[in-house]
Scaffold this motif. Sequence first.
Motif, PDB file in Angstrom:
ATOM      1  N   UNK A 172       0.801  -1.210   0.000  1.00  0.00           N
ATOM      2  CA  UNK A 172       0.000   0.000   0.000  1.00  0.00           C
ATOM      3  C   UNK A 172       0.841   1.270   0.000  1.00  0.00           C
ATOM      4  N   UNK A 173       2.091   1.198   0.373  1.00  0.00           N
ATOM      5  CA  UNK A 173       2.912   2.402   0.464  1.00  0.00           C
ATOM      6  C   UNK A 173       3.997   2.501  -0.595  1.00  0.00           C
ATOM      7  N   UNK A 174       4.331   1.405  -1.255  1.00  0.00           N
ATOM      8  CA  UNK A 174       5.417   1.497  -2.232  1.00  0.00           C
ATOM      9  C   UNK A 174       5.299   0.434  -3.303  1.00  0.00           C
ATOM     10  N   UNK A 175       5.907   0.732  -4.462  1.00  0.00           N
ATOM     11  CA  UNK A 175       5.981  -0.204  -5.580  1.00  0.00           C
ATOM     12  C   UNK A 175       7.411  -0.175  -6.111  1.00  0.00           C
ATOM     13  N   UNK A 176       8.104  -1.306  -6.012  1.00  0.00           N
ATOM     14  CA  UNK A 176       9.500  -1.386  -6.436  1.00  0.00           C
ATOM     15  C   UNK A 176       9.666  -2.560  -7.394  1.00  0.00           C
ATOM     16  N   UNK A 177      10.385  -2.326  -8.480  1.00  0.00           N
ATOM     17  CA  UNK A 177      10.590  -3.388  -9.475  1.00  0.00           C
ATOM     18  C   UNK A 177      12.004  -3.277 -10.037  1.00  0.00           C
ATOM     19  N   UNK A 178      12.674  -4.428 -10.129  1.00  0.00           N
ATOM     20  CA  UNK A 178      13.972  -4.547 -10.779  1.00  0.00           C
ATOM     21  C   UNK A 178      13.800  -5.460 -11.984  1.00  0.00           C
ATOM     22  N   UNK A 179      14.077  -4.926 -13.171  1.00  0.00           N
ATOM     23  CA  UNK A 179      13.862  -5.652 -14.422  1.00  0.00           C
ATOM     24  C   UNK A 179      15.176  -5.755 -15.185  1.00  0.00           C
ATOM     25  N   UNK A 180      15.518  -6.946 -15.623  1.00  0.00           N
ATOM     26  CA  UNK A 180      16.659  -7.145 -16.497  1.00  0.00           C
ATOM     27  C   UNK A 180      16.202  -7.630 -17.860  1.00  0.00           C
ATOM     28  N   UNK A 181      16.854  -7.175 -18.925  1.00  0.00           N
ATOM     29  CA  UNK A 181      16.444  -7.571 -20.278  1.00  0.00           C
ATOM     30  C   UNK A 181      17.664  -7.813 -21.156  1.00  0.00           C
ATOM     31  N   UNK A 220      19.375  -3.119 -17.277  1.00  0.00           N
ATOM     32  CA  UNK A 220      18.656  -3.290 -16.024  1.00  0.00           C
ATOM     33  C   UNK A 220      17.927  -1.990 -15.717  1.00  0.00           C
ATOM     34  N   UNK A 221      16.673  -2.091 -15.304  1.00  0.00           N
ATOM     35  CA  UNK A 221      15.895  -0.926 -14.892  1.00  0.00           C
ATOM     36  C   UNK A 221      15.382  -1.138 -13.472  1.00  0.00           C
ATOM     37  N   UNK A 222      15.636  -0.152 -12.623  1.00  0.00           N
ATOM     38  CA  UNK A 222      15.125  -0.169 -11.250  1.00  0.00           C
ATOM     39  C   UNK A 222      14.163   1.002 -11.090  1.00  0.00           C
ATOM     40  N   UNK A 223      12.944   0.727 -10.642  1.00  0.00           N
ATOM     41  CA  UNK A 223      11.987   1.784 -10.326  1.00  0.00           C
ATOM     42  C   UNK A 223      11.457   1.555  -8.914  1.00  0.00           C
ATOM     43  N   UNK A 224      11.271   2.644  -8.187  1.00  0.00           N
ATOM     44  CA  UNK A 224      10.730   2.559  -6.839  1.00  0.00           C
ATOM     45  C   UNK A 224       9.942   3.822  -6.543  1.00  0.00           C
ATOM     46  N   UNK A 225       8.654   3.673  -6.243  1.00  0.00           N
ATOM     47  CA  UNK A 225       7.768   4.792  -5.951  1.00  0.00           C
ATOM     48  C   UNK A 225       7.132   4.569  -4.586  1.00  0.00           C
ATOM     49  N   UNK A 226       7.177   5.598  -3.739  1.00  0.00           N
ATOM     50  CA  UNK A 226       6.710   5.497  -2.362  1.00  0.00           C
ATOM     51  C   UNK A 226       5.665   6.559  -2.069  1.00  0.00           C
ATOM     52  N   UNK A 227       4.695   6.196  -1.234  1.00  0.00           N
ATOM     53  CA  UNK A 227       3.661   7.119  -0.777  1.00  0.00           C
ATOM     54  C   UNK A 227       3.491   6.916   0.720  1.00  0.00           C
ATOM     55  N   UNK A 228       4.005   7.857   1.501  1.00  0.00           N
ATOM     56  CA  UNK A 228       3.956   7.747   2.962  1.00  0.00           C
ATOM     57  C   UNK A 228       3.363   9.028   3.538  1.00  0.00           C
ATOM     58  N   UNK A 229       2.183   8.887   4.121  1.00  0.00           N
ATOM     59  CA  UNK A 229       1.451  10.038   4.646  1.00  0.00           C
ATOM     60  C   UNK A 229       1.254  11.053   3.524  1.00  0.00           C
ATOM     61  N   UNK A 230       1.770  12.272   3.705  1.00  0.00           N
ATOM     62  CA  UNK A 230       1.605  13.306   2.682  1.00  0.00           C
ATOM     63  C   UNK A 230       2.760  13.338   1.689  1.00  0.00           C
ATOM     64  N   UNK A 231       3.747  12.464   1.852  1.00  0.00           N
ATOM     65  CA  UNK A 231       4.968  12.558   1.066  1.00  0.00           C
ATOM     66  C   UNK A 231       4.998  11.505  -0.042  1.00  0.00           C
ATOM     67  N   UNK A 232       5.475  11.932  -1.190  1.00  0.00           N
ATOM     68  CA  UNK A 232       5.724  11.044  -2.316  1.00  0.00           C
ATOM     69  C   UNK A 232       7.205  11.143  -2.653  1.00  0.00           C
TER      70      UNK A 232
END
Length: 657
Positions: A471-480, A514-526
Amino acid sequence: MSLSRSPSRTYLRLSILSALGLFAVNTAMAATLEATNTNDSEMPQVELDKIVVTATRTPTKTSNVIAQTRVIDSGELQRYQGQSALEVLKHQPGISYYTNGGPGTTSNFYMRGYNNKQILVLIDGVRYSSLSTGGATLSLLPADQIDRIEILYGASGSSIYGADAMGGVIQVFTKGTNVDRTNFSVTVGAGSHDEYLYGASAQFANQTGTTLSLSASHNETDGYNATLPRNLPAQTDDDGFKSDNYSISFNQKINDNLKLGVNGIYSKSTTDIDAYDDYNTSAPALKHAFSDQNNGAASAYLEHTNDNSNTKLTYGYSIDESITYETDSKNGSKYDTNQQQINLVRAQDLPIGKAIIGAEYLNQELESNVYTTNDRKIKSGFLGYLVSHNNIDAQANVRYDDYSDFDSKTTYNLGAAYHLNPEFRVGANYAKGYRAPTFNDLYGPASWGSNPNLKPETSDNYEAFIEYINQTQSTRLTGYNNKVEELIASDGINTVEYPYGKNINVDKAKIKGVTLTSDWNMDNYLFGLSYDYQKATDNSDYTGKVDYFGNPINYNGNYLSIRPEHKGLVYLGYRLPSVDIRAEYQYVGDYYSGGANTDSQLVDSYGLLNISGNYKLTDNLSMTARLNNITNKKYVTLPGYNTDGTNFFTSLTYNWY
């Protein structure tokens, strides 16, 4: 073709700039007060596990899609008022670009190491591209007429949509596709280089299932001088850009099972371009060189839904029209693309999973006087299977395309993922892709090296990933790891018939990364980050190849052009019901502008600091502002062409509900 300014327009720009000066103070005051008085139920919700349709052709959560996907929603698009779809995309993971100047000028973008000829662009499901060059002019699609953008990385889209999706699929959805209440709004904006924008939109929704959205805007700027290739006393050419932009979205629910609709986006623009007298190389730029463009797409659909199936019939039409003039004489070079598309898609629930079956007909036409053939017809059929059962996600697709001007092609993909627990999963995907030769490749004059016997370029694409979503973050590591063959290139043999060589299917390339993405949502902060490591190299056999002057060449192992090895972005945001502010730092590593990888082709790394925000001044009045390149970094994306320094855009929108 000069784009002039009146005193009233200057006054408008200064008035809105004054409002920008109050933005930071008002934002800080509002954030302090609102953070104290707002309860959780009033907070804007950030959905990290979003619904996408591009990846499977049916609504699917990103946590169940195998290939890497990304969604740019309407909230994020608000930060790009006055800018184009290309400006939005160049901030996304895995995408690099170059441009020859300001708005509307020549540009190109790259994804997963593939260039824009190898990346399919759709507008509401309709193909949008130039048949002559092969790429889509995203720099001419205004962000303020777009509802959202979905990005599908990798070649799995080839077995769903057909040709030109080796690098991925970018789908643009017209503004107003998700109307939930009646309202009317007007927007005025201003920015650097005497840029200004004004527009209005009206949206209507009732209880009987009717929604309608109409939007129009005008954008104009003096631009900036981007030419650096010649050491001349003065550059007297014009650099402006102006566009009139429109969108429409209409949806009507006929009964509980049946609905129909119409969507469309259209932009009519003029770009002042940099051009020189080929017969007098010491002369300054031609003052009145410009290009007129018409771009967009429209579609109509009829959709039937019941408890276990969905069937949709769609007709679409897209245009990419341009005519370039070196003087005011109106004797220009004309290239008009139009594409007509009909597709029928059915999604059927099965005891386990879902089947997707469809048929498509595409008619492509190019109006110009330089080609020996001006049309192409493709008949296609496709079949897919999608399942999310227990701990398994899986997707399989196969597609057959029958071309009127060369042999048929079959593409397929197979991917699966396993949920180690509800939040953590691992997966892998394989996809076969191809790119159809452009009309420039096939049917142009011999001086272009055109060869009607060319075959499509092909690719084998492998991808593996690990992903963690809660619920607070989405992280993905992709290799191609991608292998590309039958790439179209000149044979380097200069003859009487082909003075600059003949196009043949000869080149190869290896692309891994390689692609790394990480998005976080904590309280009022992104906050979040993305990082791309990419190594895209030439793997061709250069035995016997020579350059134009007869010198042997060997680019095997060299980096492909405009593919930085390192690229990253870090952002921090703060969001309340009336405030949304974000700062970001984007880094682009060194890369080469040409395949020879010479020192003169080296483009140095650069980093850009940007800040953007939205502030609700009252219940009806809101403000948007963006400040780009805050440190005034001097950089280039292509040798010989300047880029913009510190620049801003701000706008005010008033809504009637």
